[in-house]
Design an enzyme around this catalytic site. Sequence first.
Site, PDB file in Angstrom:
ATOM      1  N   LYS A   1       0.854  -1.204   0.000  1.00 59.17           N
ATOM      2  CA  LYS A   1       0.000   0.000   0.000  1.00 59.17           C
ATOM      3  C   LYS A   1       0.884   1.247   0.000  1.00 59.17           C
ATOM      4  CE  LYS A   1      -3.327  -2.456   2.926  1.00 59.17           C
ATOM      5  NZ  LYS A   1      -3.842  -2.580   4.282  1.00 59.17           N
TER       6      LYS A   1
ATOM      7  N   ARG B   1     -13.131  -7.380  10.757  1.00 61.77           N
ATOM      8  CA  ARG B   1     -14.255  -6.432  10.785  1.00 61.77           C
ATOM      9  C   ARG B   1     -15.485  -6.958  10.062  1.00 61.77           C
ATOM     10  NH1 ARG B   1     -10.240  -1.974   8.558  1.00 61.77           N
ATOM     11  NH2 ARG B   1      -9.601  -3.925   7.605  1.00 61.77           N
TER      12      ARG B   1
HETATM   13  P1  ADP Z   1      -2.816  -4.881   6.771  1.00 66.64           P
HETATM   14  O1  ADP Z   1      -2.214  -3.844   5.865  1.00 66.64           O
HETATM   15  O2  ADP Z   1      -1.961  -6.080   6.981  1.00 66.64           O
HETATM   16  O3  ADP Z   1      -4.248  -5.227   6.475  1.00 66.64           O
HETATM   17  P2  ADP Z   1      -3.712  -3.091   8.821  1.00 66.64           P
HETATM   18  O4  ADP Z   1      -2.788  -2.152   9.493  1.00 66.64           O
HETATM   19  O5  ADP Z   1      -4.696  -2.492   7.866  1.00 66.64           O
HETATM   20  O6  ADP Z   1      -2.801  -4.188   8.176  1.00 66.64           O
HETATM   21  O7  ADP Z   1      -4.479  -3.939   9.918  1.00 66.64           O
HETATM   22  C1  ADP Z   1      -3.797  -4.737  10.839  1.00 66.64           C
HETATM   23  C2  ADP Z   1      -4.774  -5.681  11.499  1.00 66.64           C
HETATM   24  O8  ADP Z   1      -5.758  -4.940  12.205  1.00 66.64           O
HETATM   25  C3  ADP Z   1      -5.562  -6.534  10.506  1.00 66.64           C
HETATM   26  O9  ADP Z   1      -5.819  -7.776  11.105  1.00 66.64           O
HETATM   27  C4  ADP Z   1      -6.857  -5.789  10.324  1.00 66.64           C
HETATM   28  O10 ADP Z   1      -7.911  -6.646   9.916  1.00 66.64           O
HETATM   29  C5  ADP Z   1      -7.045  -5.293  11.739  1.00 66.64           C
HETATM   30  N1  ADP Z   1      -7.884  -4.108  11.793  1.00 66.64           N
HETATM   31  C6  ADP Z   1      -7.794  -2.987  11.059  1.00 66.64           C
HETATM   32  N2  ADP Z   1      -8.764  -2.117  11.414  1.00 66.64           N
HETATM   33  C7  ADP Z   1      -9.479  -2.719  12.389  1.00 66.64           C
HETATM   34  C8  ADP Z   1     -10.641  -2.347  13.146  1.00 66.64           C
HETATM   35  N3  ADP Z   1     -11.250  -1.194  12.948  1.00 66.64           N
HETATM   36  N4  ADP Z   1     -11.100  -3.238  14.050  1.00 66.64           N
HETATM   37  C9  ADP Z   1     -10.480  -4.419  14.224  1.00 66.64           C
HETATM   38  N5  ADP Z   1      -9.411  -4.839  13.546  1.00 66.64           N
HETATM   39  C10 ADP Z   1      -8.913  -3.994  12.633  1.00 66.64           C
END
Ligand code: ADP
Length: 169
Positions: A51, A100
């Site tokens: 990303k 989520r």
């Molecule tokens: P990635 O780029 O690996 O998806 P993220 O930083 O977007 O990493 O997310 C890291 C973890 O946190 C993932 O397991 C994602 O599903 C979880 N996550 C992201 N946002 C939320 C949220 N609002 N509630 C619960 N889990 C979340």
Amino acid sequence: MPVKSGNYSMEKIAVCPGSFDPPTKGHINIIERALAIFDKVIVAVGENTTKDATFTPNERVEMLKEIFKDCKGVEVQKFDGLLVDFVRKHGGHTVLRGIRNMTDYEYEHQMALANKTLFPELEFIFMITEGKFAHLSSSIIKEVLQFGGSGAGMLHPIVEKKWKEKLGK
Ligand code: ADP
């Protein structure tokens, strides 16, 4: 006191990997809740994300360290390369991910199975988000902030401050 059983330390370690660009209240909630289950949660901040990153890996690590500075059980580290290698290196065999919705689930399911082919003993724990954080994603927050919206309900004040510093530059 940690004791050994089989190949693994009985200290319960979870590795929580992600981009955290930036960390949101959804991420923080998952990590805090995991502390009730695990002795140690290692937040693994991915450097090799596909990303487009807003914050550098170091900035993301610094923000998370600051947020969790009073939580003894949380360790924050950068990680590069294969997740299975990182988990092995830290003596763990459990990965924690937040879920989520069904889209997250389908992606996580596939990633878990792919990782298990590399490290069959690796366990994946999926924690369901609290409803009030289910809409939160780093990318949505970035859009809101880019167009002048407030991140107050979605971001920790430390992250909001860092974001404003970045915009001011
Ligand atoms: P990635 O780029 O690996 O998806 P993220 O930083 O977007 O990493 O997310 C890291 C973890 O946190 C993932 O397991 C994602 O599903 C979880 N996550 C992201 N946002 C939320 C949220 N609002 N509630 C619960 N889990 C979340």
